[in-house]
Scaffold this motif. Structure first.
Motif, short mmCIF file in Angstrom:
data_model
loop_
_atom_site.label_atom_id
_atom_site.label_comp_id
_atom_site.label_asym_id
_atom_site.label_seq_id
_atom_site.Cartn_x
_atom_site.Cartn_y
_atom_site.Cartn_z
N LEU A 269 2.25 -4.76 3.53
CA LEU A 269 1.36 -5.02 4.65
C LEU A 269 2.03 -5.99 5.60
O LEU A 269 2.65 -6.96 5.18
CB LEU A 269 0.03 -5.59 4.16
CG LEU A 269 -1.04 -4.57 3.75
CD1 LEU A 269 -0.68 -3.88 2.46
CD2 LEU A 269 -2.40 -5.23 3.65
N GLU A 270 1.89 -5.71 6.89
CA GLU A 270 2.45 -6.56 7.94
C GLU A 270 1.31 -7.16 8.75
O GLU A 270 0.17 -6.66 8.69
CB GLU A 270 3.37 -5.73 8.85
CG GLU A 270 4.53 -5.06 8.13
CD GLU A 270 5.58 -6.04 7.60
OE1 GLU A 270 5.53 -7.24 7.98
OE2 GLU A 270 6.42 -5.61 6.80
N PRO A 271 1.57 -8.21 9.53
CA PRO A 271 0.47 -8.84 10.31
C PRO A 271 -0.29 -7.85 11.19
O PRO A 271 -1.52 -7.96 11.32
CB PRO A 271 1.20 -9.89 11.15
CG PRO A 271 2.41 -10.24 10.33
CD PRO A 271 2.82 -8.96 9.65
N GLU A 272 0.41 -6.86 11.75
CA GLU A 272 -0.28 -5.90 12.63
C GLU A 272 -1.24 -4.99 11.89
O GLU A 272 -2.06 -4.30 12.52
CB GLU A 272 0.73 -5.06 13.43
CG GLU A 272 1.64 -4.18 12.58
CD GLU A 272 2.99 -4.80 12.29
OE1 GLU A 272 3.97 -4.03 12.17
OE2 GLU A 272 3.09 -6.03 12.17
N ASP A 273 -1.19 -4.99 10.54
CA ASP A 273 -2.11 -4.16 9.75
C ASP A 273 -3.46 -4.85 9.55
O ASP A 273 -4.39 -4.22 9.04
CB ASP A 273 -1.49 -3.83 8.39
CG ASP A 273 -0.15 -3.12 8.53
OD1 ASP A 273 0.01 -2.31 9.46
OD2 ASP A 273 0.75 -3.40 7.70
N ALA A 274 -3.56 -6.12 9.91
CA ALA A 274 -4.81 -6.88 9.82
C ALA A 274 -5.44 -6.81 8.42
O ALA A 274 -6.65 -6.75 8.28
CB ALA A 274 -5.80 -6.42 10.89
N GLY A 275 -4.58 -6.79 7.40
CA GLY A 275 -5.09 -6.79 6.03
C GLY A 275 -5.65 -5.48 5.54
O GLY A 275 -6.23 -5.43 4.45
N ASP A 276 -5.49 -4.41 6.30
CA ASP A 276 -6.07 -3.11 5.94
C ASP A 276 -5.01 -2.22 5.28
O ASP A 276 -4.07 -1.78 5.96
CB ASP A 276 -6.62 -2.43 7.20
CG ASP A 276 -7.38 -1.15 6.92
OD1 ASP A 276 -7.05 -0.45 5.94
OD2 ASP A 276 -8.30 -0.84 7.70
N GLY B 129 -5.13 0.87 4.41
CA GLY B 129 -5.07 2.20 5.02
C GLY B 129 -4.24 2.21 6.29
O GLY B 129 -3.46 3.13 6.54
N VAL B 130 -4.38 1.17 7.09
CA VAL B 130 -3.58 1.02 8.32
C VAL B 130 -2.11 0.85 7.95
O VAL B 130 -1.22 1.44 8.57
CB VAL B 130 -4.09 -0.15 9.17
CG1 VAL B 130 -3.15 -0.45 10.32
CG2 VAL B 130 -5.50 0.14 9.68
N ALA B 131 -1.85 0.04 6.92
CA ALA B 131 -0.47 -0.18 6.48
C ALA B 131 0.15 1.12 6.00
O ALA B 131 1.31 1.42 6.32
CB ALA B 131 -0.43 -1.23 5.37
N LEU B 132 -0.60 1.91 5.24
CA LEU B 132 -0.08 3.19 4.74
C LEU B 132 0.25 4.12 5.90
O LEU B 132 1.33 4.74 5.92
CB LEU B 132 -1.07 3.85 3.79
CG LEU B 132 -0.68 5.24 3.31
CD1 LEU B 132 0.65 5.24 2.57
CD2 LEU B 132 -1.79 5.83 2.43
N SER C 241 0.86 -1.18 0.00
CA SER C 241 0.00 0.00 0.00
C SER C 241 0.90 1.24 0.00
O SER C 241 1.77 1.38 0.86
CB SER C 241 -0.89 -0.01 1.24
OG SER C 241 -1.70 1.14 1.28
N TRP C 242 0.70 2.09 -1.00
CA TRP C 242 1.49 3.31 -1.14
C TRP C 242 0.54 4.48 -1.26
O TRP C 242 -0.58 4.34 -1.75
CB TRP C 242 2.40 3.22 -2.36
CG TRP C 242 3.32 2.05 -2.30
CD1 TRP C 242 3.00 0.75 -2.57
CD2 TRP C 242 4.68 2.05 -1.90
NE1 TRP C 242 4.09 -0.06 -2.38
CE2 TRP C 242 5.15 0.72 -1.97
CE3 TRP C 242 5.57 3.06 -1.51
CZ2 TRP C 242 6.45 0.36 -1.65
CZ3 TRP C 242 6.86 2.70 -1.20
CH2 TRP C 242 7.29 1.37 -1.27
N GLY C 243 0.99 5.67 -0.85
CA GLY C 243 0.05 6.79 -0.81
C GLY C 243 0.52 8.09 -1.41
O GLY C 243 1.70 8.45 -1.30
N TRP C 244 -0.43 8.77 -2.03
CA TRP C 244 -0.28 10.16 -2.44
C TRP C 244 -0.74 10.99 -1.25
O TRP C 244 -1.94 11.07 -0.97
CB TRP C 244 -1.14 10.44 -3.68
CG TRP C 244 -0.72 9.68 -4.89
CD1 TRP C 244 -1.10 8.41 -5.24
CD2 TRP C 244 0.17 10.13 -5.91
NE1 TRP C 244 -0.49 8.05 -6.42
CE2 TRP C 244 0.28 9.08 -6.85
CE3 TRP C 244 0.88 11.32 -6.13
CZ2 TRP C 244 1.08 9.19 -7.99
CZ3 TRP C 244 1.66 11.43 -7.25
CH2 TRP C 244 1.76 10.38 -8.17
#
Length: 198
Positions: free
Chosen positions: A71-78, A80-83, A42-45
């Protein structure tokens, strides 16, 4: 056409910029990731109120990137959280809610052990950047530049597909984040001590 303004130090940094070869991943704007296709990155502008976006320059090799990563395990597949996590680690950035833009289809799966995957793109407001620090995952100490989205595409070396991605990000940012459609053209490095945006 107006002249792009930047300092002598930024000119020296830009002179060392190296663009990665484009991977040719197809851009799927606005499409949801199909069920069964794993999201691996996940990458962001990340937009500031004057319409510029945050880019990161690795001073060791001159490679430019947007904030983001795997994405890492602590991001729970989200994504937006990963970004949000990656932006904080790489750029000490605090962002607003992340908005989904689309994904890049990586059929070779270089981010997924040779199996196809999706690389998500999002847009968000950059609310603040803390004092500069090395990325805990890589040890890289990125330089943080604010640039107009079109110039970000040039620095990233993404060509026409990147320009389409940037346009999607700008369209969303104008509609949902309240940024102007024409960004400030000055290239500016975020101060080492950090900065908050009002």
């Amino acid at each position: 056409m107006s002249r792009i303004e930047y300092s002598a130090e930024i000119a020296e940094l830009l002179g060392r910029v190296r663009r990665r070869p484009t991977a040719g991943w197809p851009w799927r704007p606005g499409e949801e990731v199909p069920e069964g296709l794993p999201v691996k990155q996940s990458w962001g502008w990340l937009f500031v109120p004057d319409g510029r976006v945050l880019t990161l320059v690795n001073p060791r090799d001159g490679v430019v990137s947007l904030p983001g990563g795997s994405l890492e395990p602590e991001d729970a597949g989200d994504p937006g959280v990963a970004l949000a996590r990656e932006a904080a680690e790489e750029a000490q950035a605090v962002i607003g809610s992340a908005h989904y833009l689309g994904y890049l289809y990586d059929r070779i799966g270089s981010a997924n052990g040779g199996h196809e995957c999706a690389r998500v793109r999002m847009a968000a407001l950059l609310r603040a950047a803390g004092p500069t620090a090395p990325d805990p995952a890589s040890g890289r100490h990125y330089r943080r530049l604010l640039v107009a989205p079109g110039l970000a595409v040039e620095l990233l070396g993404w060509g026409a597909p990147g320009l389409r991605q940037a346009r999607a990000a700008v369209d969303l940012a104008v509609r949902r984040l309240g940024v102007p459609s024409a960004a400030e053209e000055t290239i500016e490095e975020l101060p080492a001590a950090g900065l908050a945006f009002g």
